[in-house]
Design a protein around this motif. Sequence first.
Motif, short mmCIF file in Angstrom:
data_model
loop_
_atom_site.label_atom_id
_atom_site.label_comp_id
_atom_site.label_asym_id
_atom_site.label_seq_id
_atom_site.Cartn_x
_atom_site.Cartn_y
_atom_site.Cartn_z
N ALA A 104 1.93 9.89 -9.60
CA ALA A 104 1.05 10.07 -10.77
C ALA A 104 0.22 11.34 -10.65
O ALA A 104 0.05 12.10 -11.61
CB ALA A 104 0.15 8.84 -10.91
N THR A 105 -0.29 11.58 -9.43
CA THR A 105 -1.10 12.79 -9.23
C THR A 105 -0.25 14.04 -9.44
O THR A 105 -0.69 15.04 -10.02
CB THR A 105 -1.70 12.77 -7.82
N GLN A 144 -9.45 7.47 -16.29
CA GLN A 144 -8.99 6.38 -15.41
C GLN A 144 -9.87 6.29 -14.18
O GLN A 144 -10.29 5.19 -13.76
CB GLN A 144 -7.53 6.61 -15.01
N LYS A 145 -10.20 7.40 -13.54
CA LYS A 145 -11.05 7.40 -12.37
C LYS A 145 -12.45 6.89 -12.70
O LYS A 145 -13.07 6.17 -11.93
CB LYS A 145 -11.13 8.80 -11.75
N ALA A 164 3.23 5.63 -5.64
CA ALA A 164 3.02 5.69 -7.09
C ALA A 164 1.85 6.59 -7.43
O ALA A 164 1.89 7.38 -8.40
CB ALA A 164 2.78 4.27 -7.64
N GLU A 165 0.77 6.49 -6.61
CA GLU A 165 -0.39 7.34 -6.86
C GLU A 165 -0.03 8.81 -6.67
O GLU A 165 -0.47 9.69 -7.43
CB GLU A 165 -1.52 6.94 -5.90
N GLU A 219 2.04 1.68 -3.42
CA GLU A 219 0.94 2.10 -4.28
C GLU A 219 0.61 3.58 -4.04
O GLU A 219 0.35 4.34 -4.98
CB GLU A 219 -0.29 1.23 -4.00
N ALA A 220 0.66 3.97 -2.73
CA ALA A 220 0.39 5.38 -2.41
C ALA A 220 1.46 6.28 -3.01
O ALA A 220 1.17 7.38 -3.54
CB ALA A 220 0.31 5.57 -0.90
N GLU A 274 -12.28 3.11 -13.12
CA GLU A 274 -12.13 2.44 -11.82
C GLU A 274 -13.43 2.45 -11.05
O GLU A 274 -13.81 1.45 -10.43
CB GLU A 274 -11.02 3.13 -11.02
N ARG A 313 0.83 -1.21 0.00
CA ARG A 313 0.00 0.00 0.00
C ARG A 313 0.86 1.25 0.00
O ARG A 313 0.53 2.26 -0.64
CB ARG A 313 -0.92 -0.01 1.23
N PHE A 330 -6.50 11.20 -16.78
CA PHE A 330 -6.74 11.09 -15.34
C PHE A 330 -8.23 10.89 -15.05
O PHE A 330 -8.63 10.01 -14.29
CB PHE A 330 -6.22 12.35 -14.65
#
Length: 326
Positions: free
Chosen positions: A238-239, A260-261, A234-235, A231-232, A264, A228, A257
């Motif tokens: 990306a943000t 993708q949201k 990476a997020e 992943e955070a 998801e 996690r 962006f």
Amino acid sequence: MDVLTIFAGVLLLLAIALLFSVIKIVPQGREFTVERFGKYTKTLSPGIGFLTPFVERVGKRMNMMEQVLDVPTQEVITKDNAMVRVDGIVFIQVMDAARAAYRVDDLPYAISQLCMTNLRTVVGSMELDEVLSQRDSINTRLLHVIDAATEPWGVKVNRIEIKDLTPPTDVTNAMARQMKAERERRAVVTEADGEKQAAITRAEGAKQAAILESEGRKEAAFRDAEAREREAEAEARATAMVSEAIARGDVNAINYFVAQKYVEAFAELARSPQQRTVIVPAEMGALVGTIAGIGEMVNLAKGQQQEPTPPRPAAAPRRPSVPPTA
């Protein structure tokens, strides 16, 4: 001529008899005592020996090898008034032929009777349980007593063994029942010990399994947290990249962006166990239009920020009001 022949024959026979009376062959394991006019003088060892003719003669032929004598069976009363039948064997060896020959008459019988009397004395001073369980102690006591008693006879008692010891029938039956009860008790104890060890082993196994399971959960939680965290990160990267792209006015980045949201959210809706029906928009182009609209809004905002705001014109000076002339 005939008289001379007979006389010669008689002399020859006398010579042969004299020769055999003078020369004695003693076999191995034996010793002969020599008596002179009935009195002991010496002992002939194994081999050839010579005696004085008409004066000395062989008195006793003694066996010097170890001998086994049987002790007759007899009934003995123990200290607790139990009747037992006892017999045994004794191993003896003559060490001094002269003393064994002349200090005791009928040596085997004397030793046998000595063993019987001492056996009654020893067994009679013990209780039945001791007699049945302490044969070695009885043998040792008998050996000490009888060896000391036969030492003046020139005899060495090497070993005494109780050959058979038979208690009464009722005592034998009671002993059999006692042995059976003891065996059953041992079986129950052994079974209980086995169950105890099995329970301990199962508990140890469950403990080890719980420890390993907890360690596995700990490791899995650590891995999940690390995943996690990655992943955070990476997020976040990306943000940040999308934010930088939006700040630069890159419409494709904001479109990617938002799309993708949207995808998801739609996939999460489809995976929901409570959601049994999923409504798919008929016109997927609306999504593209929405994204394009957002892009235009971003461009417009960027253009407004870049174009300077024109200065507003100054207002005309107001004239002073003149009152009307009357």
